[in-house]
Structures are given as C-alpha cells and as structure tokens.
Design an enzyme around this catalytic site. Structure first.
Site, PDB file in Angstrom:
ATOM      1  CB  CYS A   1      -0.953   0.001   1.191  1.00  0.00           C
ATOM      2  SG  CYS A   1      -2.168  -1.331   1.110  1.00  0.00           S
TER       3      CYS A   1
ATOM      4  CG  HIS B   1      -3.422   1.118  -3.283  1.00  0.00           C
ATOM      5  ND1 HIS B   1      -2.490   1.731  -2.470  1.00  0.00           N
ATOM      6  CD2 HIS B   1      -4.447   0.767  -2.479  1.00  0.00           C
ATOM      7  CE1 HIS B   1      -2.929   1.736  -1.214  1.00  0.00           C
ATOM      8  NE2 HIS B   1      -4.115   1.167  -1.191  1.00  0.00           N
TER       9      HIS B   1
ATOM     10  CD  GLU C   1      -8.604  -0.403   2.860  1.00  0.00           C
ATOM     11  OE1 GLU C   1      -7.943   0.632   2.984  1.00  0.00           O
ATOM     12  OE2 GLU C   1      -8.277  -1.511   3.353  1.00  0.00           O
TER      13      GLU C   1
END
Length: 142
Positions: free
Chosen positions: A37, A43, A129
């Site tokens: 991440c 991303h 998420e």
C-alpha cells in the site's frame, strides 16, 4: 413523554486512490509498515460508505431526519470531495494526514457533522475498504 429512538443509515459508493505514506517516517519504515500500500504510484479502492444518524422519531413526520437531506449532505462530502480523487493530492486534509481508511472515516464524520442542522444526530460512519476490511468511527477519542 419519551419518544422511540431509531437509527437511519444511508449507503453510497465512491472510488478513490491513495498511497499510504507518512511524512514522519523514513522510506524504509513506510515500506515496512504499509507494504504494497506504500507503492509510489498509489492504488485505488471502491469504498462503500455508510452514514448513520440516531435520534428520536418525530411524531409528526415519523422520521429521525429526512433521508433526502442526508443524501444531499453525503453527496457534498463523498461525491464532490472524495469520489474519483487522489486523496493525498486532491484533498487538503490528507496533505499531512496519512490517508488510511481510519482517517478517511474521521474526515467524513467531521465534515458531515459540520453540515447537519442537528449535528448531535450523527452516530456513525462505516467504511468498507474491501469486503474484508471495515472501519467504523463514532466520533470517540481516548
């Protein structure tokens, strides 16, 4: 006479990108903590955001609040400020705050609360998420 209390939730979906990277950590520490991440190019996520208000049911309208109004407040924050945005580059709040889902939930909660005529009704912001990663924020602090 006490009135029944109900919870009213509205759900919206947004798409945003970000990079988990703290300016307070070295590049090596960021890579270790955030893993993939922390990718330099970032991303994206297709977030599902639920906003819940809680309050007494008005005996005249039969509502905690008008869900059409809640839809407008959510649009102003979610669709206008966060949808199809790079959180780190397009949202001033995240210039110095790591754009974790926890911090996104705090941002959404605080911003929607500012718009509500009765801010005390705001109960919770829940952000999916992914199907497996969910954050809930209720305005609490320790």
């Amino acid at each position: 006479m006490p009135r029944p209390v109900a919870y009213l939730t509205r759900k919206e979906s947004i798409s945003s990108c970000h990079r988990l990277h703290s300016p307070h950590l070295s590049d090596e520490e960021n890579a270790k903590i955030y893993g993939k991440c922390n990718n330099y190019w970032g991303h994206g996520h297709n977030y599902t955001v639920e906003v819940t208000v809680r309050g007494p049911v008005d005996p005249t309208t039969g509502m905690v609040m008008n869900i059409s109004d809640l839809k407008v407040y959510m649009k102003k924050i979610l669709m206008d400020q966060l949808d199809h945005k790079n959180l780190d580059k397009d949202v001033d709040y995240f210039k110095n705050v790591v754009s974790t889902t926890e911090n996104v939930a705090i941002y959404v909660f605080d911003e929607i609360k500012k718009l509500l005529p009765q801010p005390e009704l705001l109960y919770e912001v829940k952000i999916y998420e992914t199907d497996n990663n969910i954050v809930i924020y209720r305005g609490e602090s320790m």
